[in-house]
Enzyme design. Structure first.
Site, short mmCIF file in Angstrom:
data_model
loop_
_atom_site.label_atom_id
_atom_site.label_comp_id
_atom_site.label_asym_id
_atom_site.label_seq_id
_atom_site.Cartn_x
_atom_site.Cartn_y
_atom_site.Cartn_z
N CYS A 1 47.92 -70.69 -38.37
CA CYS A 1 49.34 -70.91 -38.54
C CYS A 1 50.07 -69.56 -38.45
O CYS A 1 49.58 -68.56 -38.98
CB CYS A 1 49.60 -71.57 -39.89
SG CYS A 1 51.35 -71.76 -40.26
N GLY A 2 51.21 -69.54 -37.79
CA GLY A 2 51.94 -68.30 -37.58
C GLY A 2 52.35 -67.57 -38.84
O GLY A 2 52.62 -66.38 -38.83
N GLY B 1 51.40 -79.08 -32.75
CA GLY B 1 50.06 -79.14 -33.29
C GLY B 1 50.02 -79.37 -34.79
O GLY B 1 49.23 -80.16 -35.30
N TYR B 2 50.89 -78.67 -35.52
CA TYR B 2 50.93 -78.85 -36.96
C TYR B 2 51.32 -80.29 -37.30
O TYR B 2 50.72 -80.91 -38.19
CB TYR B 2 51.91 -77.86 -37.59
CG TYR B 2 51.85 -77.82 -39.10
CD1 TYR B 2 51.00 -76.93 -39.73
CD2 TYR B 2 52.61 -78.68 -39.87
CE1 TYR B 2 50.92 -76.89 -41.11
CE2 TYR B 2 52.54 -78.65 -41.24
CZ TYR B 2 51.69 -77.75 -41.87
OH TYR B 2 51.62 -77.72 -43.23
N ASP C 1 52.11 -78.99 -27.85
CA ASP C 1 51.41 -77.80 -28.31
C ASP C 1 49.93 -77.95 -27.95
O ASP C 1 49.28 -78.90 -28.34
CB ASP C 1 51.58 -77.70 -29.82
CG ASP C 1 50.93 -76.48 -30.44
OD1 ASP C 1 50.19 -75.76 -29.75
OD2 ASP C 1 51.17 -76.27 -31.65
#
Length: 189
Positions: A174-175, A98-99, A137
């Site tokens: 975001c993680g 996704g990023y 993702d």
């Protein structure tokens, strides 16, 4: 249709390769079908800089982990051209994150500003460029149960071979950023 179980794992400085590999083995023994592994790289706004991996430590750790038999390495494609190059280099499958999708589509960080159609269109271009499986993702599934079902249909139509989505509340963060929340277990199941 069934389902497959995939987990994500981010490695930070101080992670022991043998212990990490033993964890992977334990997860696979429990029935997990795959593990996406990424290094915890530092970036400017991260609150906890001292625990990120530097380039040399990342290379060393991943070489030790990936030297084990039975692993399939999936490089990360960000667009159709990068996917085609990976296929030509002999990889058996690829992952599209996704990023990477938001970065290549919008030149921005992934902060939940896109939608299921944007992702489906992007992944369709990648899938149409290669013959190997593309694993993608799916963010948080883009909403509730009905949204997730629609997302799966859209990604199947795009040619996606497999997908993963996170258990965060919508919108996804975001993680590495603070303020993430996960959905209740009852909703997850």
């Amino acid at each position: 249709r069934g389902f497959r179980t995939q987990i994500n794992c981010t490695l930070f400085d101080g992670a022991d390769p043998e212990r990490t590999a033993a964890f992977f083995d334990e997860m696979m023994a429990m029935g997990v079908d795959g593990i996406t592994v990424s290094p915890g790289y530092a970036y400017e706004r991260a609150p906890d800089q001292q625990h990120f991996l530097n380039r040399e430590r990342t290379k060393k750790m991943f070489r030790e982990i990936l030297a084990r038999p039975g692993l399939t390495i999936l490089p990360g494609a960000y667009d159709a051209l990068s996917a085609r190059i990976m296929e030509k280099e002999g990889f058996e499958a690829i992952v599209a994150g996704g990023y990477a999708a938001i970065g290549s589509m919008m030149a921005q960080a992934d902060m939940g500003q896109s939608n299921v159609r944007d992702y489906a269109d992007h992944y369709a271009r990648i899938c149409n460029a290669v013959e190997i499986p593309v694993y993608v993702d799916a963010d948080t599934g883009f909403g509730g149960l009905h949204n997730i079902a629609e997302m799966v249909r859209a990604f199947e139509a795009a040619g996606v071979a497999a997908l993963f989505f996170s258990d965060q509340t919508f919108p996804n963060r975001c993680g590495y950023l603070p303020g993430k929340q996960v959905v209740p277990v009852e909703q997850m199941l």
